[in-house]
Scaffold this active site. Structure first.
Site, PDB file in Angstrom:
ATOM      1  CG  HIS A 141       8.680  12.553  31.017  1.00  0.00           C
ATOM      2  ND1 HIS A 141       8.893  13.359  29.922  1.00  0.00           N
ATOM      3  CD2 HIS A 141       8.830  13.344  32.108  1.00  0.00           C
ATOM      4  CE1 HIS A 141       9.164  14.588  30.348  1.00  0.00           C
ATOM      5  NE2 HIS A 141       9.135  14.607  31.668  1.00  0.00           N
ATOM      6  CG  ASN A 157      12.810  13.517  34.793  1.00  0.00           C
ATOM      7  OD1 ASN A 157      13.823  12.851  34.589  1.00  0.00           O
ATOM      8  ND2 ASN A 157      11.857  13.664  33.875  1.00  0.00           N
ATOM      9  CD  GLU A 191       6.252  16.265  34.018  1.00  0.00           C
ATOM     10  OE1 GLU A 191       7.016  16.853  34.794  1.00  0.00           O
ATOM     11  OE2 GLU A 191       6.636  15.496  33.126  1.00  0.00           O
ATOM     12  CE  LYS A 197      12.746  16.567  31.854  1.00  0.00           C
ATOM     13  NZ  LYS A 197      12.000  17.520  31.024  1.00  0.00           N
ATOM     14  CB  SER A 211       8.570  25.951  33.635  1.00  0.00           C
ATOM     15  OG  SER A 211       9.002  25.658  32.317  1.00  0.00           O
ATOM     16  CD  GLU A 257      11.379  15.306  28.236  1.00  0.00           C
ATOM     17  OE1 GLU A 257      12.123  14.549  28.875  1.00  0.00           O
ATOM     18  OE2 GLU A 257      11.179  16.498  28.564  1.00  0.00           O
ATOM     19  N   GLY A 278      10.318  22.554  30.140  1.00  0.00           N
ATOM     20  CA  GLY A 278      11.583  23.074  29.627  1.00  0.00           C
ATOM     21  C   GLY A 278      11.463  24.380  28.862  1.00  0.00           C
TER      22      GLY A 278
HETATM   23  P1  13P Z   1      11.232  21.304  33.492  1.00  0.00           P
HETATM   24  O1  13P Z   1      11.114  21.495  34.971  1.00  0.00           O
HETATM   25  O2  13P Z   1      12.642  21.446  32.978  1.00  0.00           O
HETATM   26  O3  13P Z   1      10.244  22.111  32.734  1.00  0.00           O
HETATM   27  O4  13P Z   1      10.869  19.755  33.206  1.00  0.00           O
HETATM   28  C1  13P Z   1       9.693  19.235  33.720  1.00  0.00           C
HETATM   29  C2  13P Z   1       9.684  17.767  33.496  1.00  0.00           C
HETATM   30  O5  13P Z   1       9.548  17.290  32.382  1.00  0.00           O
HETATM   31  C3  13P Z   1       9.877  16.903  34.672  1.00  0.00           C
HETATM   32  O6  13P Z   1       9.596  15.574  34.370  1.00  0.00           O
END
Ligand code: 13P
Length: 253
Positions: free
Chosen positions: A97, A9, A169, A11, A215, A99, A175
């Site tokens: 997601h 992803n 997740e 982002k 992560s 976010e 992150g």
């Molecule tokens: P990270 O791997 O940066 O923690 O992000 C995970 C994520 O949100 C994937 O959709």
């Protein structure tokens, strides 16, 4: 048997030039990955999907989008339809997601609508669920995730559901560099599979792939993937560099 699926992803990272360069590198370094062994998908931003598709078309890397509006077309300024995603080569679409839930007001009901429409247009949803730190500290992780899974899959028949990918997740692990332990992740994955069994049946529950996200890095992917109910990874930060994403995809080595 569930084929592991590793998805990147991206982002809101990487402009056109950077996206094309990363796609080129990945095409090159992942060419020896057998899709029967490990499925790979990358999910760039909307504006770079078509160009990335031109690069990875015909390779063993599949394309996914990070969101979708649940209508075929119409006066919905600024939105992107499932047909548009299909027309640029997408097979997957990340939905719900954390976010998007956190910053754009997505709910289980809106995620459910998107899941239904994605299936109508032959896109495979990667439906994200996961608890916040507050939920975990209150001890309500399982009930929060169960509600998200049930809400997102409402009225989805098992013939379709068996093809969905669910990404667990934990929000506190995204992150932050704080990965869930393999035990914490496995516990929730097994719980999700139990929810799927209740919603559908054992065969359907056993065919649905559940990714872990939060992560994931080259040095923790192997132990996560060794858990019986972890069938893949949804990777953020470590998907932005070819060498780390390659190492994650090749977790079996
Ligand atoms: P990270 O791997 O940066 O923690 O992000 C995970 C994520 O949100 C994937 O959709």
């Amino acid at each position: 048997m569930r084929i592991p699926i590793i998805a990147g992803n991206w982002k809101m990272y990487k402009d056109l030039t950077e996206s094309k360069a990363l796609a080129e590198s990945l095409k090159n370094c992942l060419k020896d990955v057998n899709p029967e062994d490990t499925e790979v998908a990358i999910c760039p931003t909307f504006t770079n999907l078509a160009s990335v598709n031109e690069i990875i078309k015909g390779s063993n890397i599949k394309l996914g989008a990070q969101n979708m509006y649940p209508k075929q077309e119409g006066a919905f300024t600024g939105e992107i339809s499932p047909l548009m995603l299909r027309s640029v080569g997408c097979q997957y679409v990340i939905l719900g997601h954390s976010e998007r839930r956190q910053y754009f007001g997505e709910t289980d009901a809106s995620v459910n609508e998107k899941v239904k429409v994605a299936f109508e247009y032959a896109l495979t949803p990667i439906m994200c669920v996961g608890e916040t730190l507050e939920h975990r500290e209150k001890g309500i992780t399982n009930s929060v995730v169960k509600t998200q899974v049930e809400g997102g899959l409402k009225d989805i028949p098992k013939e379709k559901a068996k093809n969905i990918v669910i990404a667990y997740e934990p929000v506190w692990a995204i992150g932050t560099g704080k990965v869930a332990t393999k035990e914490q992740a496995q516990e929730v994955h097994a719980m999700i599979r139990g929810v799927l069994k209740n919603l559908y049946d054992e065969a359907t529950a056993n065919s649905i792939r559940i990714q872990y996200g939060g992560s994931v890095k080259p040095d923790n992917v192997k132990e996560l993937m060794a858990q019986p109910d972890i069938d893949g990874a949804l990777v953020g930060g470590a998907a932005l560099k070819a060498d780390s994403f390659e190492a994650i995809v090749k977790f079996k080595k």
